[in-house]
Design an enzyme around this catalytic site. Structure first.
Site, mmCIF file in Angstrom:
data_model
loop_
_atom_site.group_PDB
_atom_site.id
_atom_site.type_symbol
_atom_site.label_atom_id
_atom_site.label_comp_id
_atom_site.label_asym_id
_atom_site.label_seq_id
_atom_site.Cartn_x
_atom_site.Cartn_y
_atom_site.Cartn_z
ATOM 1 N N ASN A 11 0.861 -1.184 0.000
ATOM 2 C CA ASN A 11 0.000 0.000 0.000
ATOM 3 C C ASN A 11 0.897 1.234 0.000
ATOM 4 O O ASN A 11 1.516 1.552 1.010
ATOM 5 C CB ASN A 11 -0.901 -0.019 1.240
ATOM 6 C CG ASN A 11 -1.785 1.209 1.329
ATOM 7 O OD1 ASN A 11 -1.919 1.977 0.366
ATOM 8 N ND2 ASN A 11 -2.406 1.408 2.481
ATOM 9 N N LYS A 13 0.027 4.272 -0.225
ATOM 10 C CA LYS A 13 -0.635 5.402 0.434
ATOM 11 C C LYS A 13 -0.447 6.688 -0.390
ATOM 12 O O LYS A 13 -0.437 6.621 -1.615
ATOM 13 C CB LYS A 13 -0.146 5.537 1.880
ATOM 14 C CG LYS A 13 -0.308 4.232 2.675
ATOM 15 C CD LYS A 13 -0.048 4.379 4.138
ATOM 16 C CE LYS A 13 -0.229 3.039 4.844
ATOM 17 N NZ LYS A 13 -0.058 3.149 6.307
ATOM 18 N N HIS A 99 -9.473 0.683 5.229
ATOM 19 C CA HIS A 99 -8.186 0.871 5.901
ATOM 20 C C HIS A 99 -8.399 1.783 7.106
ATOM 21 O O HIS A 99 -9.228 2.691 7.090
ATOM 22 C CB HIS A 99 -7.172 1.484 4.936
ATOM 23 C CG HIS A 99 -5.765 1.445 5.451
ATOM 24 N ND1 HIS A 99 -5.300 2.355 6.376
ATOM 25 C CD2 HIS A 99 -4.737 0.611 5.190
ATOM 26 C CE1 HIS A 99 -4.035 2.074 6.657
ATOM 27 N NE2 HIS A 99 -3.670 1.023 5.955
ATOM 28 N N GLU A 101 -6.879 4.191 8.203
ATOM 29 C CA GLU A 101 -6.721 5.619 7.927
ATOM 30 C C GLU A 101 -7.975 6.192 7.276
ATOM 31 O O GLU A 101 -8.283 7.374 7.445
ATOM 32 C CB GLU A 101 -5.485 5.835 7.047
ATOM 33 C CG GLU A 101 -4.202 5.564 7.818
ATOM 34 C CD GLU A 101 -3.013 5.195 6.954
ATOM 35 O OE1 GLU A 101 -1.961 4.859 7.531
ATOM 36 O OE2 GLU A 101 -3.131 5.214 5.712
ATOM 37 N N GLU A 169 -4.924 -5.240 10.546
ATOM 38 C CA GLU A 169 -3.889 -4.252 10.830
ATOM 39 C C GLU A 169 -4.190 -3.565 12.153
ATOM 40 O O GLU A 169 -5.044 -2.667 12.208
ATOM 41 C CB GLU A 169 -3.827 -3.193 9.721
ATOM 42 C CG GLU A 169 -3.300 -3.693 8.405
ATOM 43 C CD GLU A 169 -2.911 -2.541 7.501
ATOM 44 O OE1 GLU A 169 -1.752 -2.491 7.073
ATOM 45 O OE2 GLU A 169 -3.770 -1.688 7.236
ATOM 46 N N GLY A 175 2.858 1.984 10.864
ATOM 47 C CA GLY A 175 3.803 3.081 10.716
ATOM 48 C C GLY A 175 4.479 3.516 12.000
ATOM 49 O O GLY A 175 5.150 4.543 12.049
ATOM 50 N N SER A 213 3.685 -2.417 10.260
ATOM 51 C CA SER A 213 5.147 -2.385 10.392
ATOM 52 C C SER A 213 5.800 -3.704 9.979
ATOM 53 O O SER A 213 6.756 -4.165 10.610
ATOM 54 C CB SER A 213 5.553 -2.003 11.824
ATOM 55 O OG SER A 213 5.113 -0.696 12.140
#
Length: 251
Positions: A11, A13, A99, A101, A169, A175, A213
């Site tokens: 991904n 992003k 996702h 985010e 996730e 991250g 990660s």
């Protein structure tokens, strides 16, 4: 034991301008071509601005291309959004939905994500449905109830192992450099598997990816966990050598 072909998905992003994105896609396609055959599926999800050219760059290679999101509607007055059919039209075969985010930054509920997954299926795309708990939810001991609830609502009844992938996730590991332990990953993936088996005849055949990660140094350990059928990779997918090392873990 059911044999599921692993999927390693990158991904990108909101990263990569045209030049960098095409160099990355070209290098990945070249490595895949040099390898000849892979023991896993490979997917990259670039920004929408790069989709068409990345599809062209990876054509005739084992590298599939996906969108990072889609709208639930097929068309209409939705400025800035992209329909699933538009992604398919430029050659995408997958799309990420839900996702963390998108859930956090855009307030997307599991109901909205289910509608997006349905739109993806209707357009002939494979929906990668993302789920995961926040650090606060984990600290409260609510991980399994949160994740199972997301799976129950986000994954539509028409889902199957052929048109849907689940990606777990943990939000606190995306991250941050912090990775869930093998025991934590195993517990959640087992719970997701049980939810899928309960609802779908082919529940044992769904691929469940781990994300958060993932990097070359921990990929082998994570991919060896029961019911981990691949990885959804963020930052490491922007470095072709790192991403390739993760791919080689299962290829």
């Amino acid at each position: 034991m059911t044999q599921r072909r692993p999927l390693i998905a990158g991904n990108w992003k909101m990263n990569c301008l045209r030049a960098d994105g095409l160099v990355l896609a070209s290098a990945l396609a070249a490595k895949a071509a040099e390898k000849g055959s892979l023991d896993c599926d490979v997917l990259v999800c670039p920004p929408a601005t790069l989709l068409s050219e990345v599809v062209g760059t990876t054509h005739n290679s084992p590298v599939a291309v996906g969108g990072q999101d889609c709208h639930a509607a097929t068309s209409g007055a939705h400025t800035g959004d992209i329909a699933a059919a538009m992604l398919a039209d430029v050659g995408a075969s997958y799309v990420l939905v839900g996702h963390s985010e998108r859930r956090a930054d855009h307030g997307e509920s599991s109901t909205v994500i289910r509608q997006k997954a349905i739109a993806a299926h209707d357009a002939g795309l494979i929906a990668v449905v993302c789920v995961g708990e926040t650090e606060q939810e984990r600290d409260l001991g609510a991980t399994l109830s949160v994740v199972n609830g997301q799976v129950a609502v986000s994954v539509p009844d028409g889902a199957s192992a052929k048109n849907t992938v689940i990606a777990y996730e943990p939000v606190w590991a995306i991250g941050t450099g912090r990775t869930a332990s093998v025991a934590e990953v195993a517990e959640v993936h087992a719970a997701i598997r049980a939810e899928l088996v309960k609802r779908f005849e082919d529940g044992n055949e769904f691929r469940i990816l781990y994300g958060g990660s993932v990097k070359p140094s921990n990929a082998a350990e994570l991919l060896a966990v029961v019911d981990v059928d691949g990885a959804l990779v963020g930052g490491a997918s922007l470095k072709v050598d790192d991403f390739w090392k993760i791919i080689e873990t299962c290829a």
